[in-house]
Write a protein that holds these residues in place. Structure first.
Motif, PDB file in Angstrom:
ATOM      1  N   PHE A 220      -8.067  27.576  20.632  1.00  0.00           N
ATOM      2  CA  PHE A 220      -8.532  26.425  21.414  1.00  0.00           C
ATOM      3  C   PHE A 220      -9.084  25.344  20.481  1.00  0.00           C
ATOM      4  CE2 PHE A 220     -11.798  23.960  23.537  1.00  0.00           C
ATOM      5  CZ  PHE A 220     -11.170  23.576  24.713  1.00  0.00           C
ATOM      6  N   ALA A 221      -9.788  25.750  19.441  1.00  0.00           N
ATOM      7  CA  ALA A 221     -10.317  24.777  18.476  1.00  0.00           C
ATOM      8  C   ALA A 221      -9.178  24.026  17.791  1.00  0.00           C
ATOM      9  CB  ALA A 221     -11.192  25.484  17.449  1.00  0.00           C
ATOM     10  N   HIS A 222      -8.086  24.734  17.473  1.00  0.00           N
ATOM     11  CA  HIS A 222      -6.912  24.060  16.899  1.00  0.00           C
ATOM     12  C   HIS A 222      -6.358  23.026  17.885  1.00  0.00           C
ATOM     13  CE1 HIS A 222      -7.106  26.706  13.608  1.00  0.00           C
ATOM     14  NE2 HIS A 222      -6.326  27.680  14.031  1.00  0.00           N
ATOM     15  N   LEU A 223      -6.237  23.423  19.156  1.00  0.00           N
ATOM     16  CA  LEU A 223      -5.702  22.515  20.176  1.00  0.00           C
ATOM     17  C   LEU A 223      -6.579  21.279  20.314  1.00  0.00           C
ATOM     18  CD1 LEU A 223      -3.739  21.884  22.498  1.00  0.00           C
ATOM     19  CD2 LEU A 223      -5.193  23.280  23.994  1.00  0.00           C
ATOM     20  N   ARG A 224      -7.866  21.482  20.374  1.00  0.00           N
ATOM     21  CA  ARG A 224      -8.792  20.350  20.513  1.00  0.00           C
ATOM     22  C   ARG A 224      -8.720  19.432  19.291  1.00  0.00           C
ATOM     23  NH1 ARG A 224     -14.709  21.953  22.064  1.00  0.00           N
ATOM     24  NH2 ARG A 224     -14.486  23.143  20.141  1.00  0.00           N
ATOM     25  N   THR A 225      -8.571  20.018  18.109  1.00  0.00           N
ATOM     26  CA  THR A 225      -8.487  19.204  16.894  1.00  0.00           C
ATOM     27  C   THR A 225      -7.195  18.402  16.850  1.00  0.00           C
ATOM     28  OG1 THR A 225      -9.802  20.866  15.704  1.00  0.00           O
ATOM     29  CG2 THR A 225      -8.576  19.288  14.377  1.00  0.00           C
ATOM     30  N   ILE A 226      -6.081  19.019  17.258  1.00  0.00           N
ATOM     31  CA  ILE A 226      -4.795  18.314  17.263  1.00  0.00           C
ATOM     32  C   ILE A 226      -4.841  17.135  18.230  1.00  0.00           C
ATOM     33  CG2 ILE A 226      -2.361  18.517  17.901  1.00  0.00           C
ATOM     34  CD1 ILE A 226      -2.498  21.438  16.892  1.00  0.00           C
ATOM     35  N   LEU A 227      -5.338  17.366  19.451  1.00  0.00           N
ATOM     36  CA  LEU A 227      -5.410  16.290  20.429  1.00  0.00           C
ATOM     37  C   LEU A 227      -6.465  15.254  20.055  1.00  0.00           C
ATOM     38  CD1 LEU A 227      -4.948  18.345  23.723  1.00  0.00           C
ATOM     39  CD2 LEU A 227      -3.261  16.987  22.488  1.00  0.00           C
ATOM     40  N   GLY A 228      -7.500  15.688  19.344  1.00  0.00           N
ATOM     41  CA  GLY A 228      -8.479  14.725  18.833  1.00  0.00           C
ATOM     42  C   GLY A 228      -7.866  13.806  17.791  1.00  0.00           C
ATOM     43  N   ALA A 229      -6.995  14.375  16.954  1.00  0.00           N
ATOM     44  CA  ALA A 229      -6.282  13.553  15.972  1.00  0.00           C
ATOM     45  C   ALA A 229      -5.352  12.570  16.668  1.00  0.00           C
ATOM     46  CB  ALA A 229      -5.491  14.450  15.012  1.00  0.00           C
ATOM     47  N   ALA A 230      -4.765  12.993  17.798  1.00  0.00           N
ATOM     48  CA  ALA A 230      -3.894  12.087  18.565  1.00  0.00           C
ATOM     49  C   ALA A 230      -4.686  10.907  19.116  1.00  0.00           C
ATOM     50  CB  ALA A 230      -3.213  12.852  19.696  1.00  0.00           C
ATOM     51  N   VAL A 231      -5.934  11.148  19.490  1.00  0.00           N
ATOM     52  CA  VAL A 231      -6.810  10.055  19.929  1.00  0.00           C
ATOM     53  C   VAL A 231      -7.081   9.111  18.761  1.00  0.00           C
ATOM     54  CG1 VAL A 231      -9.100   9.455  20.811  1.00  0.00           C
ATOM     55  CG2 VAL A 231      -7.876  11.421  21.761  1.00  0.00           C
ATOM     56  N   ASP A 232      -7.395   9.675  17.602  1.00  0.00           N
ATOM     57  CA  ASP A 232      -7.658   8.852  16.412  1.00  0.00           C
ATOM     58  C   ASP A 232      -6.436   8.022  16.028  1.00  0.00           C
ATOM     59  OD1 ASP A 232     -10.169   9.948  16.320  1.00  0.00           O
ATOM     60  OD2 ASP A 232      -9.673  11.433  14.790  1.00  0.00           O
ATOM     61  N   ASP A 233      -5.249   8.599  16.222  1.00  0.00           N
ATOM     62  CA  ASP A 233      -4.003   7.894  15.882  1.00  0.00           C
ATOM     63  C   ASP A 233      -3.540   6.947  16.985  1.00  0.00           C
ATOM     64  OD1 ASP A 233      -3.867   9.168  13.449  1.00  0.00           O
ATOM     65  OD2 ASP A 233      -2.545  10.774  14.139  1.00  0.00           O
ATOM     66  N   GLU A 234      -4.373   6.836  18.037  1.00  0.00           N
ATOM     67  CA  GLU A 234      -4.076   5.954  19.171  1.00  0.00           C
ATOM     68  C   GLU A 234      -2.775   6.348  19.877  1.00  0.00           C
ATOM     69  OE1 GLU A 234      -4.264   1.913  17.821  1.00  0.00           O
ATOM     70  OE2 GLU A 234      -6.423   1.989  17.485  1.00  0.00           O
ATOM     71  N   ARG A 235      -2.559   7.669  19.927  1.00  0.00           N
ATOM     72  CA  ARG A 235      -1.429   8.190  20.700  1.00  0.00           C
ATOM     73  C   ARG A 235      -1.832   8.394  22.159  1.00  0.00           C
ATOM     74  NH1 ARG A 235       3.759   8.313  18.402  1.00  0.00           N
ATOM     75  NH2 ARG A 235       3.579   8.680  16.161  1.00  0.00           N
ATOM     76  N   ILE A 236      -3.062   8.835  22.371  1.00  0.00           N
ATOM     77  CA  ILE A 236      -3.608   9.025  23.713  1.00  0.00           C
ATOM     78  C   ILE A 236      -5.007   8.424  23.754  1.00  0.00           C
ATOM     79  CG2 ILE A 236      -2.241  11.057  24.333  1.00  0.00           C
ATOM     80  CD1 ILE A 236      -4.513  12.816  23.387  1.00  0.00           C
ATOM     81  N   ALA A 237      -5.476   8.119  24.970  1.00  0.00           N
ATOM     82  CA  ALA A 237      -6.766   7.437  25.109  1.00  0.00           C
ATOM     83  C   ALA A 237      -7.945   8.392  24.979  1.00  0.00           C
ATOM     84  CB  ALA A 237      -6.824   6.716  26.443  1.00  0.00           C
ATOM     85  N   LYS A 238      -7.795   9.626  25.475  1.00  0.00           N
ATOM     86  CA  LYS A 238      -8.909  10.573  25.406  1.00  0.00           C
ATOM     87  C   LYS A 238      -8.379  11.990  25.277  1.00  0.00           C
ATOM     88  CE  LYS A 238      -9.350  10.313  30.459  1.00  0.00           C
ATOM     89  NZ  LYS A 238     -10.276  10.000  31.566  1.00  0.00           N
ATOM     90  N   ASN A 239      -9.251  12.858  24.804  1.00  0.00           N
ATOM     91  CA  ASN A 239      -8.885  14.250  24.540  1.00  0.00           C
ATOM     92  C   ASN A 239      -9.081  15.081  25.799  1.00  0.00           C
ATOM     93  OD1 ASN A 239      -8.586  16.879  23.611  1.00  0.00           O
ATOM     94  ND2 ASN A 239      -9.620  16.480  21.674  1.00  0.00           N
ATOM     95  N   PRO A 240      -8.013  15.640  26.385  1.00  0.00           N
ATOM     96  CA  PRO A 240      -8.181  16.441  27.604  1.00  0.00           C
ATOM     97  C   PRO A 240      -9.014  17.702  27.388  1.00  0.00           C
ATOM     98  CG  PRO A 240      -5.929  16.630  26.765  1.00  0.00           C
ATOM     99  CD  PRO A 240      -6.593  15.531  25.983  1.00  0.00           C
ATOM    100  N   CYS A 241      -9.119  18.159  26.156  1.00  0.00           N
ATOM    101  CA  CYS A 241      -9.943  19.344  25.879  1.00  0.00           C
ATOM    102  C   CYS A 241     -11.436  19.050  26.050  1.00  0.00           C
ATOM    103  CB  CYS A 241      -9.694  19.855  24.459  1.00  0.00           C
ATOM    104  SG  CYS A 241      -8.083  20.607  24.210  1.00  0.00           S
ATOM    105  N   SER A 242     -11.799  17.766  26.027  1.00  0.00           N
ATOM    106  CA  SER A 242     -13.202  17.381  26.133  1.00  0.00           C
ATOM    107  C   SER A 242     -13.623  17.094  27.566  1.00  0.00           C
ATOM    108  CB  SER A 242     -13.463  16.140  25.262  1.00  0.00           C
ATOM    109  OG  SER A 242     -13.157  16.405  23.910  1.00  0.00           O
ATOM    110  N   ALA A 243     -12.722  17.276  28.515  1.00  0.00           N
ATOM    111  CA  ALA A 243     -13.053  17.027  29.919  1.00  0.00           C
ATOM    112  C   ALA A 243     -14.123  18.013  30.394  1.00  0.00           C
ATOM    113  CB  ALA A 243     -11.800  17.147  30.789  1.00  0.00           C
ATOM    114  N   ALA A 244     -14.954  17.558  31.335  1.00  0.00           N
ATOM    115  CA  ALA A 244     -16.046  18.398  31.831  1.00  0.00           C
ATOM    116  C   ALA A 244     -15.532  19.661  32.507  1.00  0.00           C
ATOM    117  CB  ALA A 244     -16.903  17.592  32.802  1.00  0.00           C
ATOM    118  N   SER A 245     -14.325  19.618  33.069  1.00  0.00           N
ATOM    119  CA  SER A 245     -13.782  20.787  33.778  1.00  0.00           C
ATOM    120  C   SER A 245     -13.185  21.830  32.840  1.00  0.00           C
ATOM    121  CB  SER A 245     -12.710  20.336  34.773  1.00  0.00           C
ATOM    122  OG  SER A 245     -11.616  19.731  34.090  1.00  0.00           O
ATOM    123  N   VAL A 246     -13.078  21.502  31.557  1.00  0.00           N
ATOM    124  CA  VAL A 246     -12.502  22.438  30.584  1.00  0.00           C
ATOM    125  C   VAL A 246     -13.645  23.152  29.853  1.00  0.00           C
ATOM    126  CG1 VAL A 246     -11.114  22.681  28.496  1.00  0.00           C
ATOM    127  CG2 VAL A 246     -10.424  21.061  30.277  1.00  0.00           C
TER     128      VAL A 246
END
Length: 395
Positions: A149-175
């Motif tokens: 899960f930490a790998h997944l969150r880091t990958i999607l966090g990098a996508a946010v940094d690269d302006e691929r996506i607006a926010k990291n779905p792993c950081s949602a309150a429901s996750v």
């Protein structure tokens, strides 16, 4: 300012200035509404919407213009790359030591790509994260789930940094991130450590002294060079370890890439001197970190195999350590590896009143808070320390 274009109709001007809205050649074909706007880089961009979705198109335009003003704009097309493509790019550009790279590649490709691989980054929602995590329950140990899960969150966090996506779905309150089960450390007794030591071949017995008496990790003991031992000052300089990378032995930095100095007790000093007399150090040459690198390092190792080579963990554990544990009357489990000697070391130091900060330094932990969480239950009870302190004062 952008605008919403209705592609199914066009406006024509009649002589005299009268305007008439008529059907275009595209009427009834494809997407009806097209939002056209200028991106932050000055290039015109567009986003299409179907018939009866004009409000959605207008909402998209308002949201886009607002994001541009806030500096949080993300090009919708940037998120069309699939997770598999982006994950491979992340693995290629991420800075790892080779052993960490190997294990990370394995986890990402085995546990993340099968589920997320074909999905576009922008399409991954918190619900997909929850669905994946629920599917891993029972398939992966809690600790492994937490790491993946930490790998997944880091990958999607990098996508946010690269302006691929607006926010990291792993950081949602429901996750809810999976948390490994915290097992309480139960240190071995001194007689159990002695029994395991007796069960090892003579050339390997001082390894137990270094683990239980200096808190060194298994790979650090395997990589100990004779020049790392300072008998005069009574210390060991932990500067390297022997580890396996892509099925090959290499030298590398200790865990967390941090060297450290550890006090060398007199009893361990004597054990190492006697060992050196019977089994003189052998110079071993191995690659540094990367098995395919041209960089080679030669170290006069204190411990080597009977075939005059560096020790491989899996071979040592299967042929030497596990039989010694069984001979001592201990049931072999994941918790009875050589790492258990570090727990013995930690419990001995805490029982003697050593501080958590000093213990963390000797163990090579980057965060004393981690040391406290693992070993806090081994610290003498505060009530007993209070009674003893007051009694000593009154005496």
């Amino acid at each position: 300012m952008g605008h919403v274009e209705d592609r199914w109709y066009k406006v024509i001007r009649h002589p005299g200035g009268r305007k008439e809205r008529i059907k275009s050649d595209l009427f009834g074909k494809g997407m009806r509404y097209r939002v056209r706007y200028i991106g932050p880089d000055g290039r015109e961009r567009s986003q299409s919407f179907p018939d009866r979705a004009k409000r959605d198109a207008e909402a998209f335009l308002v949201s886009t213009e607002t994001d541009k003003l806030r500096g949080s704009y993300v090009d919708p097309k940037a998120g069309r790359i699939t997770f598999a493509e982006y994950a491979e790019d992340w693995l290629r550009t991420r800075s790892f030591d080779e052993s960490t790279r190997e294990s990370t590649e394995f986890r990402v490709r085995k546990h993340l790509v099968p589920f997320f691989g074909s999905r576009q980054l922008a399409s991954i929602k918190p619900g997909h994260i929850r669905e994946w995590d629920a599917g891993m329950v029972g398939k992966l140990a809690p600790a492994t789930r937490a790491v993946v899960f930490a790998h997944l969150r880091t990958i999607l966090g990098a996508a946010v940094d690269d302006e691929r996506i607006a926010k990291n779905p792993c950081s949602a309150a429901s996750v809810k991130p999976p948390r490994p089960v915290q097992r309480r450390v139960v240190p071995w007794r001194a007689d159990e450590v002695s029994a395991i030591r007796r069960g090892l071949a003579e050339r390997y017995r001082p390894m137990v002294d270094l683990g239980a008496g200096c808190g060194m990790r298994q790979g650090e003991i395997f990589g100990l060079g004779v020049d790392d031992i300072d008998f005069a000052s009574g210390s060991v300089h932990v500067v390297r370890q022997v580890k396996v990378v892509r099925s090959r032995l290499v030298f590398g930095l200790p865990k967390n890439d941090r060297d450290r100095r550890v006090p060398l007790p007199e009893s361990v000093t004597q054990s190492l001197k006697e060992h050196a007399d019977k089994y003189p150090p052998l110079s071993i040459t191995l690659p540094w970190e990367d098995p395919f690198s041209d960089e080679r390092v030669t170290v006069p190792l204190v411990f080597t195999t009977t075939r005059r080579g560096a020790i491989k963990r899996a071979t040592f554990d299967g042929k030497s350590w596990r039989p010694a544990v069984e001979a001592a009357g201990i049931v072999p489990t994941r918790a009875t590896g050589m790492h258990a000697l570090r727990h013995f070391y930690a419990s001995a130091l805490l029982d003697a009143g050593e501080s958590i900060k000093a213990l963390a330094s000797y163990l090579g932990h980057s965060d004393p808070g981690f040391t406290l969480r693992v070993y806090t239950h081994l610290m003498p009870a505060s009530e007993e320390r209070t009674r003893r302190a007051i009694d000593d004062l009154f005496r």
